[in-house]
Every structure is written in structure tokens, then in C-alpha cells.
Design a protein around this motif. Structure first.
Motif, PDB file in Angstrom:
ATOM      1  N   ALA A 229      14.469  83.918  28.743  1.00  0.00           N
ATOM      2  CA  ALA A 229      14.875  83.318  27.458  1.00  0.00           C
ATOM      3  C   ALA A 229      14.213  84.080  26.294  1.00  0.00           C
ATOM      4  N   THR A 230      12.956  84.511  26.496  1.00  0.00           N
ATOM      5  CA  THR A 230      12.259  85.242  25.425  1.00  0.00           C
ATOM      6  C   THR A 230      12.904  86.611  25.194  1.00  0.00           C
ATOM      7  N   TYR A 231      13.249  87.320  26.292  1.00  0.00           N
ATOM      8  CA  TYR A 231      13.938  88.623  26.147  1.00  0.00           C
ATOM      9  C   TYR A 231      15.271  88.421  25.421  1.00  0.00           C
ATOM     10  N   ILE A 232      15.988  87.325  25.758  1.00  0.00           N
ATOM     11  CA  ILE A 232      17.282  87.061  25.116  1.00  0.00           C
ATOM     12  C   ILE A 232      17.079  86.830  23.612  1.00  0.00           C
ATOM     13  N   LYS A 233      16.041  86.058  23.269  1.00  0.00           N
ATOM     14  CA  LYS A 233      15.765  85.757  21.856  1.00  0.00           C
ATOM     15  C   LYS A 233      15.446  87.058  21.096  1.00  0.00           C
ATOM     16  N   ILE A 234      14.578  87.897  21.697  1.00  0.00           N
ATOM     17  CA  ILE A 234      14.210  89.164  21.025  1.00  0.00           C
ATOM     18  C   ILE A 234      15.458  90.048  20.893  1.00  0.00           C
ATOM     19  N   GLY A 235      16.255  90.118  21.959  1.00  0.00           N
ATOM     20  CA  GLY A 235      17.475  90.944  21.942  1.00  0.00           C
ATOM     21  C   GLY A 235      18.458  90.466  20.884  1.00  0.00           C
ATOM     22  N   TYR A 236      18.562  89.128  20.739  1.00  0.00           N
ATOM     23  CA  TYR A 236      19.468  88.549  19.739  1.00  0.00           C
ATOM     24  C   TYR A 236      19.018  88.949  18.328  1.00  0.00           C
ATOM     25  N   GLU A 237      17.703  88.823  18.089  1.00  0.00           N
ATOM     26  CA  GLU A 237      17.177  89.146  16.753  1.00  0.00           C
ATOM     27  C   GLU A 237      17.224  90.652  16.469  1.00  0.00           C
ATOM     28  N   HIS A 238      17.259  91.448  17.561  1.00  0.00           N
ATOM     29  CA  HIS A 238      17.167  92.895  17.398  1.00  0.00           C
ATOM     30  C   HIS A 238      18.540  93.577  17.454  1.00  0.00           C
ATOM     31  N   GLN A 239      19.613  92.789  17.609  1.00  0.00           N
ATOM     32  CA  GLN A 239      20.925  93.399  17.870  1.00  0.00           C
ATOM     33  C   GLN A 239      21.387  94.362  16.773  1.00  0.00           C
ATOM     34  N   ALA A 240      21.029  94.077  15.519  1.00  0.00           N
ATOM     35  CA  ALA A 240      21.454  94.958  14.421  1.00  0.00           C
ATOM     36  C   ALA A 240      20.770  96.323  14.538  1.00  0.00           C
ATOM     37  N   ASP A 241      19.595  96.347  15.172  1.00  0.00           N
ATOM     38  CA  ASP A 241      18.840  97.607  15.327  1.00  0.00           C
ATOM     39  C   ASP A 241      18.866  98.096  16.770  1.00  0.00           C
ATOM     40  N   TYR A 242      19.931  97.750  17.485  1.00  0.00           N
ATOM     41  CA  TYR A 242      20.068  98.121  18.903  1.00  0.00           C
ATOM     42  C   TYR A 242      19.659  99.594  19.129  1.00  0.00           C
ATOM     43  N   GLY A 243      18.840  99.828  20.117  1.00  0.00           N
ATOM     44  CA  GLY A 243      18.450 101.218  20.432  1.00  0.00           C
ATOM     45  C   GLY A 243      17.145 101.648  19.795  1.00  0.00           C
ATOM     46  N   GLU A 244      16.758 100.945  18.725  1.00  0.00           N
ATOM     47  CA  GLU A 244      15.482 101.312  18.074  1.00  0.00           C
ATOM     48  C   GLU A 244      14.339 100.883  18.993  1.00  0.00           C
ATOM     49  N   ARG A 245      13.283 101.725  19.095  1.00  0.00           N
ATOM     50  CA  ARG A 245      12.194 101.421  20.020  1.00  0.00           C
ATOM     51  C   ARG A 245      11.053 100.689  19.340  1.00  0.00           C
ATOM     52  N   TYR A 246      10.274 100.001  20.139  1.00  0.00           N
ATOM     53  CA  TYR A 246       9.128  99.253  19.624  1.00  0.00           C
ATOM     54  C   TYR A 246       7.958 100.181  19.332  1.00  0.00           C
ATOM     55  N   HIS A 247       7.300  99.977  18.219  1.00  0.00           N
ATOM     56  CA  HIS A 247       6.090 100.753  17.890  1.00  0.00           C
ATOM     57  C   HIS A 247       4.965  99.800  17.538  1.00  0.00           C
ATOM     58  N   LEU A 248       3.762 100.217  17.908  1.00  0.00           N
ATOM     59  CA  LEU A 248       2.604  99.418  17.493  1.00  0.00           C
ATOM     60  C   LEU A 248       2.449  99.589  15.993  1.00  0.00           C
TER      61      LEU A 248
END
Ligand code: HEM
Length: 256
Positions: A229-248
Motif C-alpha cells: 500500500a505504501t509503494y502504491i501511495k508513493i507511486g501515485y504521488e510520483h506519477q507525474a515524475d515517472y522515471g525520476e530517481r530518488y536522491h538523498l
């Protein structure tokens, strides 16, 4: 049958002499590969649930498995090799398990009638294990193949994009239920089969094992569902930036 064969089968001489040890070895190998996979999945689901502690925790864990402590920035090749190793054990386990599948539809129907008539717990457990194992043939292979071919795409955003935007979540939901049930029943049957932790009262030990395994199955289903459920939530919020990687925060050089 030849005359010699008839005499030998009557005296039991031949059967005693040629009693094969192969089935016993195959049985042992199936238990051993099952135990390795069960151990792997108990740790895997815990590591996966690091997303519940936040994106940064999952990012650090991914980097650890990419061998960042060995080479600067890490490399997805470590994950490829891990996935290859697990695939070998997975395939071997599946090959050995094929011996236990009902070999015809009629045999399967006979089994179902028996199971219904007897309502026997061990028979029902066997049915759960065989059907979840059948699902794992496909779902486990898809997942392992993805991990081998897209090992560079693991991380808080990359995994969430795959799960939400690439619609992998229904596959993960089925994989989670199948693997947790399969491993739970499998470990219980291993304990009973090899008489581990039998103690002085095997019946009481069996009941205790059942309780512990039921608790573990529930625990792993829950953390798996919450993580998904958490991955789904993050994916939903991140859909506009699909493909962009996470950075510290403050990090500019390393991609996730
Ligand atoms: C070395 C091999 C493996 C690696 C590197 C790996 C890695 C991962 C990763 C990174 C995820 C998060 C989703 C994603 O990024 O797509 C995931 C999820 C999952 N994996 Fe694996 N995996 C491996 C083997 C397996 C095997 C053999 C099984 C079971 C047969 C399995 C069952 C699962 C399940 C059920 C989930 C979803 C977890 C949840 O609901 O939170 N994995 N895996």
C-alpha cells in the motif's frame, strides 16, 4: 516377466538389493531447497518493509544490496547475481516439487473427494501448498526475471513507479499471498516431517507449532500488505515524475 524375474520378485531378493536411495535424496533436496527459500523470503519481506520507515531507509538498504560498502556508488550487478542464485534454488525446488502434483485430472478429483470427506487438516494443508506452489511457478518467475533484467530500477521511486504506474501491484498482491501461505505451510510440514522440536509430547508441540506458524503468516501478510500500500501511495504521488530517481537531500552525483 522372465522366470528369473518372477522368482526374484517372489523371494523379494531383487527389490531388497536394488532399493533406490534416489527418492530419499530427492526428498531431502526438496526440503533443503524449500528451507533456503523460506529463510530468504522471511528476510526479503522484512527488508522490503523498510519502505514503511520512509523512502530514505529503503534507499539505504537498496544501496547496501548494491554493495555500496564494497565499491563506490554500488552496482546493480550484485542484485543480478543474487537473483540468479535464488533462481537456481527456485527452479530446482520447483522441479523436485513436480513429482508431488496430481498427475491427471481424475487423480485430482479423487483427491478433492477424499479431502472433502475427511476434512483432514493435513490434506487441506497439502492442497493449499500445491495450489500456491502452482501460482508461484508463474508469479515467482515473472518477479525474478524482472529483478534480473531491471536490477538498476530498484529504489523508493523506481519500485513504486513499477508497482503503481506499470501496474505491477496485482501481480505482487497475488505473489505475496501465494508465497506467504506456501512458505508457512511448507515450514510447518518440514517441522512435522523431520520431527524438529518434537519434545516429549509431539502432539502438544504440533499444536504449539501451528499457533506460531499461523501468527507468522498473519504477521508477514500484514507487513507485506502495508508495504505494498505504501509503494502504491508513493507511486501515485510520483506519477507525474515517472522515471525520476530518488536522491538523498543534498546529493547530486549518485542516482538511486
Ligand atoms: C534475489 C531475488 C529477489 C530480489 C532482488 C527481489 C527484490 C524485490 C524488490 C526490489 C521488491 C519491491 C518491488 C519492486 O521493486 O518491484 C520485491 C517485492 C516482492 N518480492 Fe521480491 N525479490 C527477489 C526474489 C523474490 C522471490 C523468490 C519471491 C517469492 C517467490 C519474492 C517475493 C516478493 C513479494 C511477495 C514482493 C512484494 C512485497 C510486498 O508486498 O511488500 N521475491 N522484491
Amino acid at each position: 516377466m522372465s522366470q528369473k524375474g518372477t522368482i526374484e520378485s517372489l523371494t523379494g531378493k531383487n527389490s531388497q538389493k536394488k532399493k533406490s536411495r534416489i527418492p530419499a535424496k530427492m526428498d531431502f533436496l526438496q526440503s533443503a531447497t524449500g528451507a533456503i527459500l523460506a529463510l530468504f523470503i522471511t528476510f526479503h519481506l522484512l527488508f522490503e518493509s523498510s519502505i514503511l520507515l520512509g523512502k530514505e531507509s529503503m534507499y539505504h538498504l537498496t544501496k547496501f544490496f548494491e554493495g555500496e560498502f564494497l565499491i563506490e556508488g554500488g552496482s546493480p550487478l550484485f542484485i543480478v547475481f543474487l537473483a540468479l542464485g535464488i533462481s537456481v534454488v527456485f527452479i530446482l525446488h520447483a522441479l523436485l516439487a513436480m513429482r508431488k502434483f496430481p498427475s491427471s485430472y481424475r487423480e485430482y478429483q479423487r483427491f478433492r473427494t477424499h479431502a472433502k470427506l475427511m476434512g483432514h487438516q493435513d490434506t487441506n494443508l497439502w492442497f493449499i501448498q500445491i495450489s500456491s506452489g502452482f501460482m508461484l511457478f508463474f508469479l515467482g518467475s515473472i518477479h525474478l526475471f524482472t529483478m534480473m533484467t531491471q536490477a538498476q530500477n530498484i529504489g523508493p521511486f523506481a519500485s513504486s513507479d513499477r508497482i503503481y504506474s506499470d501496474m505491477a501491484w496485482p501481480m505482487y498482491l497475488m505473489l505475496l499471498v501465494s508465497v506467504v501461505l506456501h512458505a508457512g505451510v511448507g515450514v510447518y510440514r518440514l517441522i512435522v516431517k523431520w520431527g524438529w522440536f518434537d519434545g516429549s509430547d509431539p502432539r502438544a508441540s504440533r499444536r504449539r507449532h501451528q499457533k506460531i506458524i499461523k501468527g507468522a503468516v498473519l504477521f508477514y501478510l500484514l507487513i507485506g500488505l502495508f508495504s505494498l500500500a505504501t509503494y502504491i501511495k508513493i507511486g501515485y504521488e510520483h506519477q507525474a515524475d515517472y522515471g525520476e530517481r530518488y536522491h538523498l537531500k543534498g546529493e547530486v552525483t549518485h542516482a538511486d
